[in-house]
Design a protein around this motif. Sequence first.
Motif, PDB file in Angstrom:
ATOM      1  N   LYS A 170       0.836  -1.203   0.000  1.00  0.00           N
ATOM      2  CA  LYS A 170       0.000   0.000   0.000  1.00  0.00           C
ATOM      3  C   LYS A 170       0.870   1.251   0.000  1.00  0.00           C
ATOM      4  N   LYS A 171       1.946   1.211   0.767  1.00  0.00           N
ATOM      5  CA  LYS A 171       2.841   2.356   0.876  1.00  0.00           C
ATOM      6  C   LYS A 171       3.588   2.590  -0.437  1.00  0.00           C
ATOM      7  N   ILE A 172       4.066   1.494  -1.051  1.00  0.00           N
ATOM      8  CA  ILE A 172       4.832   1.607  -2.290  1.00  0.00           C
ATOM      9  C   ILE A 172       3.943   2.071  -3.443  1.00  0.00           C
ATOM     10  N   SER A 173       2.670   1.645  -3.454  1.00  0.00           N
ATOM     11  CA  SER A 173       1.763   2.014  -4.545  1.00  0.00           C
ATOM     12  C   SER A 173       1.629   3.522  -4.671  1.00  0.00           C
ATOM     13  N   LYS A 174       1.542   4.218  -3.553  1.00  0.00           N
ATOM     14  CA  LYS A 174       1.437   5.686  -3.587  1.00  0.00           C
ATOM     15  C   LYS A 174       2.701   6.307  -4.179  1.00  0.00           C
ATOM     16  N   GLN A 175       3.857   5.763  -3.790  1.00  0.00           N
ATOM     17  CA  GLN A 175       5.115   6.290  -4.314  1.00  0.00           C
ATOM     18  C   GLN A 175       5.264   5.984  -5.805  1.00  0.00           C
ATOM     19  N   LEU A 176       4.766   4.822  -6.229  1.00  0.00           N
ATOM     20  CA  LEU A 176       4.829   4.464  -7.645  1.00  0.00           C
ATOM     21  C   LEU A 176       3.981   5.406  -8.489  1.00  0.00           C
ATOM     22  N   LEU A 177       2.834   5.809  -7.954  1.00  0.00           N
ATOM     23  CA  LEU A 177       1.971   6.748  -8.675  1.00  0.00           C
ATOM     24  C   LEU A 177       2.689   8.088  -8.857  1.00  0.00           C
ATOM     25  N   MET A 178       3.356   8.553  -7.799  1.00  0.00           N
ATOM     26  CA  MET A 178       4.131   9.794  -7.897  1.00  0.00           C
ATOM     27  C   MET A 178       5.269   9.634  -8.906  1.00  0.00           C
ATOM     28  N   LEU A 179       5.886   8.452  -8.917  1.00  0.00           N
ATOM     29  CA  LEU A 179       6.988   8.188  -9.834  1.00  0.00           C
ATOM     30  C   LEU A 179       6.520   8.241 -11.284  1.00  0.00           C
ATOM     31  N   GLN A 181       4.096  10.045 -12.472  1.00  0.00           N
ATOM     32  CA  GLN A 181       3.885  11.452 -12.814  1.00  0.00           C
ATOM     33  C   GLN A 181       5.205  12.149 -13.117  1.00  0.00           C
ATOM     34  N   LYS A 182       6.241  11.826 -12.334  1.00  0.00           N
ATOM     35  CA  LYS A 182       7.566  12.410 -12.568  1.00  0.00           C
ATOM     36  C   LYS A 182       8.127  11.967 -13.918  1.00  0.00           C
ATOM     37  N   GLU A 183       7.957  10.688 -14.235  1.00  0.00           N
ATOM     38  CA  GLU A 183       8.491  10.166 -15.486  1.00  0.00           C
ATOM     39  C   GLU A 183       7.776  10.765 -16.691  1.00  0.00           C
ATOM     40  N   SER A 184       6.479  11.029 -16.572  1.00  0.00           N
ATOM     41  CA  SER A 184       5.735  11.675 -17.651  1.00  0.00           C
ATOM     42  C   SER A 184       6.273  13.082 -17.892  1.00  0.00           C
ATOM     43  N   LYS A 185       6.545  13.802 -16.792  1.00  0.00           N
ATOM     44  CA  LYS A 185       7.106  15.147 -16.908  1.00  0.00           C
ATOM     45  C   LYS A 185       8.510  15.083 -17.505  1.00  0.00           C
ATOM     46  N   PHE A 186       9.256  14.071 -17.129  1.00  0.00           N
ATOM     47  CA  PHE A 186      10.608  13.881 -17.671  1.00  0.00           C
ATOM     48  C   PHE A 186      10.557  13.726 -19.193  1.00  0.00           C
ATOM     49  N   PHE A 187       9.593  12.950 -19.684  1.00  0.00           N
ATOM     50  CA  PHE A 187       9.428  12.755 -21.126  1.00  0.00           C
ATOM     51  C   PHE A 187       9.079  14.079 -21.802  1.00  0.00           C
ATOM     52  N   THR A 216      16.718  19.050 -12.197  1.00  0.00           N
ATOM     53  CA  THR A 216      15.958  19.011 -10.938  1.00  0.00           C
ATOM     54  C   THR A 216      14.972  17.853 -10.938  1.00  0.00           C
ATOM     55  N   LEU A 217      14.246  17.697 -12.061  1.00  0.00           N
ATOM     56  CA  LEU A 217      13.281  16.606 -12.166  1.00  0.00           C
ATOM     57  C   LEU A 217      13.977  15.257 -12.100  1.00  0.00           C
ATOM     58  N   SER A 218      15.135  15.151 -12.730  1.00  0.00           N
ATOM     59  CA  SER A 218      15.890  13.900 -12.705  1.00  0.00           C
ATOM     60  C   SER A 218      16.318  13.546 -11.281  1.00  0.00           C
ATOM     61  N   GLN A 219      16.745  14.562 -10.512  1.00  0.00           N
ATOM     62  CA  GLN A 219      17.146  14.321  -9.123  1.00  0.00           C
ATOM     63  C   GLN A 219      15.954  13.906  -8.261  1.00  0.00           C
ATOM     64  N   GLU A 220      14.811  14.548  -8.499  1.00  0.00           N
ATOM     65  CA  GLU A 220      13.600  14.179  -7.754  1.00  0.00           C
ATOM     66  C   GLU A 220      13.174  12.750  -8.078  1.00  0.00           C
ATOM     67  N   THR A 221      13.274  12.399  -9.362  1.00  0.00           N
ATOM     68  CA  THR A 221      12.922  11.035  -9.784  1.00  0.00           C
ATOM     69  C   THR A 221      13.892  10.026  -9.183  1.00  0.00           C
ATOM     70  N   GLU A 222      15.180  10.386  -9.181  1.00  0.00           N
ATOM     71  CA  GLU A 222      16.197   9.504  -8.597  1.00  0.00           C
ATOM     72  C   GLU A 222      15.905   9.248  -7.119  1.00  0.00           C
ATOM     73  N   LYS A 223      15.595  10.314  -6.385  1.00  0.00           N
ATOM     74  CA  LYS A 223      15.311  10.183  -4.953  1.00  0.00           C
ATOM     75  C   LYS A 223      14.101   9.301  -4.709  1.00  0.00           C
ATOM     76  N   LEU A 224      13.068   9.489  -5.533  1.00  0.00           N
ATOM     77  CA  LEU A 224      11.847   8.705  -5.373  1.00  0.00           C
ATOM     78  C   LEU A 224      12.097   7.232  -5.693  1.00  0.00           C
ATOM     79  N   LYS A 225      12.887   6.978  -6.747  1.00  0.00           N
ATOM     80  CA  LYS A 225      13.201   5.594  -7.110  1.00  0.00           C
ATOM     81  C   LYS A 225      14.033   4.912  -6.027  1.00  0.00           C
TER      82      LYS A 225
END
Length: 537
Positions: A170-179, A181-187, A216-225
């Motif tokens: 349940k905890k990971i699912s929320k983080q995956l959803l955020m991830l 969104q970050k990857e879409s912005k990265f694209f 900045t987005l790459s660093q945020e994505t890295e941290k989330l991953k």
Amino acid sequence: MKLLNYLKEYDAPINEIVFMTALSGLANAIILAIINSAVDMISTHTLQGQYLFVYLTTFILYVYTQRQAFYKNMLALEKFMSKLRVRIADKIRSAELQAIEKSERGDMYTRLTQDSSIISQSGLFLIGLAQSGMLVIFCFVYLAWLSPISFFMVLLFVSNILYFYWFYDKKISKQLLMLKQKESKFFQYFSHLLDGFKELKMNRKKSDDLFEQFETLSQETEKLKINVGLEEINSFMFSRMSFYLLLAILVFIIPLSFTIEADEIYKVSTTILFLIGPINLISLSFPILSKSHVALEHLEQLETELDETIIDEMYVQQPIVSDFNAIQLDKATFSYQDQQGKPLFSIGPLNFEVKKGEMVFIVGGNGSGKSTLLKVLTGLYHPTTGSLDLNHEPIDRSEYASYRELFSIIFTDFHMFDKLYGLSNIEDKEVKALLRLMQLDKKTQYREKEFTHLDLSTGQKKRLAFIAALLENRPIYILDELAADQDPQFRKYFYEVMLPDLKQQGKTIIAVTHDDHYFHIADRVLKMEYGQLVDYE
């Protein structure tokens, strides 16, 4: 599980897959029982040769049923994904133009590529999870027969482990959803980097600013991953630690409190060691299936969004409009709106009529509403108020798809296709003749039903698009600044030869142009000013 529900909807052989999975798990459990029994017999020197035969037979059954379960599941999953992708593509082409214009391309590409790939990969883990679950159940039955005390101890530990996985899932699912969104912005940023390459090369500050956002987005994505990966490592290590702790309790502590035979402890320990593999596979499957669940929700949401935009469905078979006498806009208006529904820019009310065989030129400054007018006139936009009429009869929304068949269009932001889609019966010699006429035969060739070279200048691409429009042979031609990027010689030929020739064929021409030297060729010249259509003076 959402993925399983989808597979049921698509008539996947779920019962056959479940049967093969259960049989594979049972065969795996029997292999464990045979090994334990064989060890017993070795200690008493009573081992018989037929046990090897039983073992090999069970092993073959295990390999066969496991392969069949994986294979059947892979087939079902890939068929499901193929149908899903085709269905989404069909809905995209049936959606309203405004919806596609407002959509975030990066997000859409991510859903159709990365999400689809994640779902396809999850198939192996789904079967692995099911087989491991079956094996765990059979091992529990075997443990209960061997030692009720050990059974209850293992049950308690495994229940805690599975609850821990469920909590982390349940905890990971929320983080995956955020991830996601970050990857879409990265694209999206990456698209800016490629599509705007020339502009970035010419402006260092612009390039640095975009790169800073990208970084900045790459660093945020890295941290989330990293956070997601750490959660997965924690869950995996918790599983390993729990089993080794359980072994320590069963081997060192339980014998001090209860009378248990040594061979019984050996069999229980062997069974627990046998269980570590399936439980670890279950622990690895949860994160993958969580990603699959999030990916399915993304695709489901995309379908829902597309469904809301389909008004004049292409699925409704309406007679194709092949002829007309006149097209009218009757007090028609159109407004662009923000997300809150407030109007941003409007055109109209417009009263406009074009008759069959007319040649109408439209002029106007940037932002005056010319392109919007053409989109309303061609049925790509629905009037906010008023109506679009064909032969003085309002067009019903279910008829828009058929109405659009009247037009061949070339907008300023046109897309050049690699093939003449929809024109499979066109003779090669006809295409080659038009390439020579448009002075493109030295730039590209038409071979095997496609153009060999599309890396052309803007003016050359427009001429190639015009070739496709001519081959479509529709009653009405919409040309938005087609001559703007042409050399003077071709421009003169276009206005003085090509357009009059089309008019002579009975074609209707509506062209946006600023070439006032050729206004005398048109039957009428109209002007767009601040969203209003007026006579040109």
